[in-house]
Motif scaffolding. Structure first.
Motif, short mmCIF file in Angstrom:
data_model
loop_
_atom_site.label_atom_id
_atom_site.label_comp_id
_atom_site.label_asym_id
_atom_site.label_seq_id
_atom_site.Cartn_x
_atom_site.Cartn_y
_atom_site.Cartn_z
N ASP A 141 11.40 -40.36 4.94
CA ASP A 141 10.31 -41.05 5.61
C ASP A 141 9.15 -41.20 4.63
O ASP A 141 9.04 -40.42 3.67
N ASN A 142 8.28 -42.18 4.87
CA ASN A 142 7.09 -42.35 4.03
C ASN A 142 5.91 -41.51 4.52
O ASN A 142 4.92 -41.36 3.81
N TYR A 143 6.00 -41.01 5.75
CA TYR A 143 4.94 -40.16 6.33
C TYR A 143 3.58 -40.84 6.26
O TYR A 143 2.56 -40.19 5.97
N ASN A 144 3.56 -42.14 6.52
CA ASN A 144 2.30 -42.88 6.46
C ASN A 144 1.30 -42.46 7.53
O ASN A 144 0.10 -42.70 7.40
N ASP A 145 1.79 -41.85 8.60
CA ASP A 145 0.89 -41.42 9.67
C ASP A 145 0.16 -40.13 9.34
O ASP A 145 -0.88 -39.83 9.94
N VAL A 146 0.67 -39.37 8.39
CA VAL A 146 0.07 -38.07 8.07
C VAL A 146 -1.37 -38.21 7.55
O VAL A 146 -2.27 -37.50 8.03
N PRO A 147 -1.66 -39.10 6.58
CA PRO A 147 -3.05 -39.25 6.16
C PRO A 147 -3.98 -39.67 7.29
O PRO A 147 -5.12 -39.21 7.37
N LEU A 148 -3.49 -40.54 8.18
CA LEU A 148 -4.32 -40.99 9.31
C LEU A 148 -4.64 -39.82 10.24
O LEU A 148 -5.78 -39.69 10.72
N ILE A 149 -3.65 -38.99 10.49
CA ILE A 149 -3.87 -37.85 11.38
C ILE A 149 -4.91 -36.90 10.79
O ILE A 149 -5.84 -36.44 11.48
N TRP A 150 -4.75 -36.58 9.49
CA TRP A 150 -5.70 -35.66 8.87
C TRP A 150 -7.09 -36.26 8.74
O TRP A 150 -8.09 -35.55 8.88
N ALA A 151 -7.16 -37.56 8.51
CA ALA A 151 -8.47 -38.23 8.44
C ALA A 151 -9.16 -38.18 9.80
O ALA A 151 -10.37 -37.94 9.89
N ALA A 152 -8.39 -38.42 10.86
CA ALA A 152 -8.97 -38.37 12.21
C ALA A 152 -9.43 -36.95 12.55
O ALA A 152 -10.51 -36.76 13.14
N ARG A 179 -3.55 -39.56 1.13
CA ARG A 179 -2.57 -40.61 0.82
C ARG A 179 -1.87 -40.36 -0.51
O ARG A 179 -0.80 -40.91 -0.76
N TRP A 180 -2.46 -39.55 -1.38
CA TRP A 180 -1.80 -39.18 -2.63
C TRP A 180 -0.52 -38.43 -2.28
O TRP A 180 -0.55 -37.44 -1.53
N TRP A 181 0.63 -38.89 -2.79
CA TRP A 181 1.92 -38.42 -2.31
C TRP A 181 2.10 -36.90 -2.36
O TRP A 181 2.55 -36.30 -1.37
N PRO A 182 1.79 -36.21 -3.46
CA PRO A 182 1.97 -34.75 -3.46
C PRO A 182 1.18 -34.06 -2.35
O PRO A 182 1.69 -33.14 -1.68
N LEU A 183 -0.07 -34.50 -2.13
CA LEU A 183 -0.86 -33.90 -1.06
C LEU A 183 -0.32 -34.30 0.31
O LEU A 183 -0.37 -33.50 1.26
N ARG A 184 0.20 -35.50 0.41
CA ARG A 184 0.77 -35.94 1.69
C ARG A 184 1.92 -35.01 2.09
O ARG A 184 2.07 -34.65 3.26
N MET A 185 2.72 -34.61 1.11
CA MET A 185 3.83 -33.69 1.39
C MET A 185 3.32 -32.30 1.75
O MET A 185 3.84 -31.63 2.64
#
Length: 222
Positions: free
Chosen positions: A35-46, A102-108
């Motif tokens: 998965d690209n986990y594109n929702d993860v940055p949005l969740i943490w930003a919110a 959104r930086w991939w290592p941090l996203r993981m």
């Protein structure tokens, strides 16, 4: 961790050997990620924005005093101005958190382990349905799926196999795979898991010679 041509050949040979002893079919798929986990940055930003608003609400006097110092103490802040500053500051925090995560290592790092496990499992099931499920005459297909970025693997099987094989047999195959992955040998791990699953299939679905080889043996890399 990467998959080499030697890894592909090793796993392909293991599948060929395992299927020679059983009427069942084994598929092997390795994906870079599930998965690209594109929702993860949005969740943490919110969450960051909500936390900022909570802090503003808990310590309004502190932030009003801070604004007074910034403006030199000569300005009387109206409620409208105060709310505008809050919206602006909260938006900056939201965008900052979004950009950072959104930086991939941090996203993981910021993706919970349970989320990774669930999405790898969902991807494995989707691939199984597309490539393996009900593709064999006896409906005895097994998929071994490895997702490299998440460091997770799944074994998915047709209902005919699930009904006759206890979960601990799959656990033993998975343990062999994980042991090799820890040594950075994904090909050897997949081959070991194939061998263990081949033993299970040979026991419950031995070779009869009446079921043709219905699926390619070569490991698929996505």
């Amino acid at each position: 961790m990467r998959i080499t041509d030697a890894d592909i050949d090793l796993v392909t040979d293991a599948v060929t050997a395992a299927e020679a002893r059983s009427d069942a079919e084994i598929a092997t798929i390795v994906a870079e990620r599930s998965d690209n986990y594109n929702d993860v940055p949005l969740i943490w930003a919110a969450l960051t924005a909500l936390l900022a608003l909570a802090v503003y609400a808990a310590f309004p006097d502190f932030y009003l005093a801070l604004l007074d110092r910034i403006s030199g103490g000569w300005h009387v802040w109206t409620m409208r101005e105060w709310m505008t500053v809050l919206v602006f500051a909260t938006t900056l925090k939201f965008l900052g958190a979004l950009y950072i995560v959104r930086w991939w290592p941090l996203r993981m790092i910021f993706t919970p382990g349970k989320t990774k496990t669930r999405r790898v499992r969902n991807r494995a099931i989707a691939l199984f349905k597309a490539s393996t499920e009900r593709r064999t005459r006896s409906r005895t297909g097994v998929l071994i799926y490895l997702s490299l970025v998440e460091h997770r693997a799944e074994i998915v099987a047709d209902e005919a196999i699930v009904a006759r094989v206890s979960p601990d047999r799959w656990g033993a195959a998975m343990a062999l795979l994980i042991a090799e992955l820890k040594q950075n040998r994904p090909g050897a791990g997949m081959a070991a898991a194939v061998g263990a699953i081949g033993d299970v299939l040979a026991e419950h679905f031995p070779r009869t010679g009446t079921d043709p080889d219905e699926m390619p043996n070569r490991m698929i890399c996505l």
